[in-house]
Scaffold this active site. Structure first.
Site, PDB file in Angstrom:
ATOM      1  CD  GLU A  48      -3.085  -0.662  -0.237  1.00 33.79           C
ATOM      2  OE1 GLU A  48      -2.912   0.488  -0.792  1.00 33.79           O
ATOM      3  OE2 GLU A  48      -3.630  -1.638  -0.677  1.00 33.79           O
ATOM      4  CE1 TYR A 131      -6.828   3.123  -0.498  1.00 33.57           C
ATOM      5  CE2 TYR A 131      -4.497   3.339  -0.321  1.00 33.57           C
ATOM      6  CZ  TYR A 131      -5.637   2.847  -0.744  1.00 33.57           C
ATOM      7  OH  TYR A 131      -5.385   1.578  -1.548  1.00 33.57           O
ATOM      8  CG  ASP A 149      -7.549   4.200  -4.634  1.00 35.13           C
ATOM      9  OD1 ASP A 149      -9.056   4.575  -4.636  1.00 35.13           O
ATOM     10  OD2 ASP A 149      -6.645   3.709  -4.954  1.00 35.13           O
TER      11      ASP A 149
HETATM   12  N1  ADE Z   1      -3.794   0.415  -5.045  1.00 36.07           N
HETATM   13  C1  ADE Z   1      -4.041   0.254  -3.972  1.00 36.07           C
HETATM   14  N2  ADE Z   1      -4.095  -0.804  -3.332  1.00 36.07           N
HETATM   15  C2  ADE Z   1      -4.280  -1.432  -4.350  1.00 36.07           C
HETATM   16  C3  ADE Z   1      -4.186  -3.121  -4.402  1.00 36.07           C
HETATM   17  N3  ADE Z   1      -4.353  -3.632  -3.391  1.00 36.07           N
HETATM   18  N4  ADE Z   1      -4.412  -3.606  -5.606  1.00 36.07           N
HETATM   19  C4  ADE Z   1      -4.049  -2.704  -6.679  1.00 36.07           C
HETATM   20  N5  ADE Z   1      -4.052  -1.626  -6.789  1.00 36.07           N
HETATM   21  C5  ADE Z   1      -3.903  -0.908  -5.593  1.00 36.07           C
END
Ligand code: ADE
Length: 373
Positions: A48, A131, A149
């Site tokens: 993340e 987030y 997000d």
């Molecule tokens: N962007 C943020 N978290 C994500 C996730 N777990 N998979 C793909 N894109 C992401």
């Protein structure tokens, strides 16, 4: 702006089909990504942080290399910041790496090495905003917290036909839909929907599991939502950097201050050209201010363009020679005269890494010339 009662009612009416359709769409369409295999709190957290401001395809290899090098939170906490920055090299937004490293040490000191299963405690850690706290809490611990997000913001703004929704409105809207039993997968599916179907310019509504109750689509113009943020004018600066070479072939590099932008990374010292200055004059001034030395500025080695979040630069690297003084750090954290192997090993930002490639070719050509003579 609070979530209007009529919109809340719209979501409640469609809640069970929204959940079912999104989760079954995700079950068949989810991309196979390394952090989705073997989901541990540590892997969720690192992924993340890397995914903040960075595309999935870029993160993929960085994540795999990071996990190979630092397989556990303890191994990350015990590593040096230099090693973490080196692995982060090229991913950008280096404050993320510094915060990750600091947070790992804090998690070991305060929680014995396990990430806390609590949204507020997660938020209190370096580098974790609303987030990311929601994403970790839901994906790693099954806590029903929203994770809004940019992707989720776009999906929810379209579903509810809202031009300028506040973060609180969107979080409330996600909470209305979030299932108690699978909040992490629901959040991830919503992110995936925004990233792959509900695209910024060209939403693929025919593929969307939520098309039947999307108010933006019902109005005929889903891409109208959310309204684009007004574009700020991004300033441009000319920057000069010194490749100061000693007779033994070693090159002067400085470590940027840890609390500055790109802090902890190594650079060819220099700085911004001021109004009325030539690049050469600017470079001589910067080396005096930063390292207390006078340099002779020689040939122009390379010119690079680079865009940061809030400004753009054109960076000019010059070959230099130490004319007077002994370097010391006035505006840096450390410095060294580095040989080529060391220049390759030090963590550097993208622009300095490119200069290093030019320096390597230059020193190589000079060595070949010297060998022939
Ligand atoms: N962007 C943020 N978290 C994500 C996730 N777990 N998979 C793909 N894109 C992401």
């Amino acid at each position: 702006m609070a979530l209007a009662e009529s919109l809340r009612a719209h979501l409640i009416v469609h809640r069970s089909e929204a959940r079912e359709r999104l989760l079954s769409w995700f079950a068949s369409q989810a991309r196979d990504l390394p952090w989705r295999r073997e989901r541990t709190p540590y892997r969720v957290w690192v992924s993340e942080i890397m995914l903040q401001q960075t595309q999935v395809e870029t993160v993929r290899d960085y994540f795999l290399r990071f996990m190979a090098r630092f397989p556990t939170l303890h191994s990350l906490a015990e590593a040096s910041l230099q090693d973490v920055l080196k692995l982060w090299e090229g991913l950008g937004y280096y404050s993320r790496a510094r915060s990750l490293h600091r947070a790992a040490r804090e998690i070991v000191a305060v929680y014995g090495g396990g990430l806390p299963a609590d949204v507020q405690a997660l938020r209190a850690l370096p580098g974790i905003g609303p987030y990311t706290a929601g994403a970790i809490a839901s994906l790693a611990f099954g806590i029903p917290a929203p994770a809004v997000d940019g992707n989720v913001r776009r999906v929810m703004a379209r579903v509810l036909a809202l031009e300028t929704p506040s973060p609180a409105t969107l979080e409330t809207a996600v909470c209305v839909l979030l299932p108690e039993e699978a909040p992490g997968i629901f959040n991830e599916a919503l992110i995936e929907l925004g990233a792959t179907v509900c695209r910024p310019q060209t939403p693929q509504c025919l593929l969307c599991p939520w098309r039947d109750f999307c108010l933006g689509r019902q109005e005929g113009e889903p891409a109208h939502y959310p309204a684009p943020k007004p574009r700020k004018v991004i300033p441009h600066y000319d920057v000069a950097a010194a490749v100061t070479v000693r007779d033994d072939g070693r090159v002067l590099v400085a470590q940027r201050r840890h609390d500055d932008m790109l802090g902890g990374l190594w650079e060819y010292p220099g700085g911004k050209r001021q109004d009325g200055e030539t690049l050469e004059v600017a470079l001589r001034r910067e080396l005096k201010e930063e390292m207390d030395i006078l340099v002779d500025v020689g040939v122009h080695l390379t010119r690079l363009k680079h865009a940061y979040t809030h400004f753009r630069i054109t960076l000019h690297a010059f070959r230099c020679r130490l004319a007077e003084g002994t370097p010391r750090c006035l505006e840096c954290d450390d410095f060294m005269w580095a040989d080529l192997a060391t220049l390759h090993a030090l963590p550097m930002a993208a622009t300095d890494r490119k200069i290093t490639q030019v320096v390597a070719a230059m020193l190589d050509a000079e060595q070949t010339g010297a060998d022939r003579a």
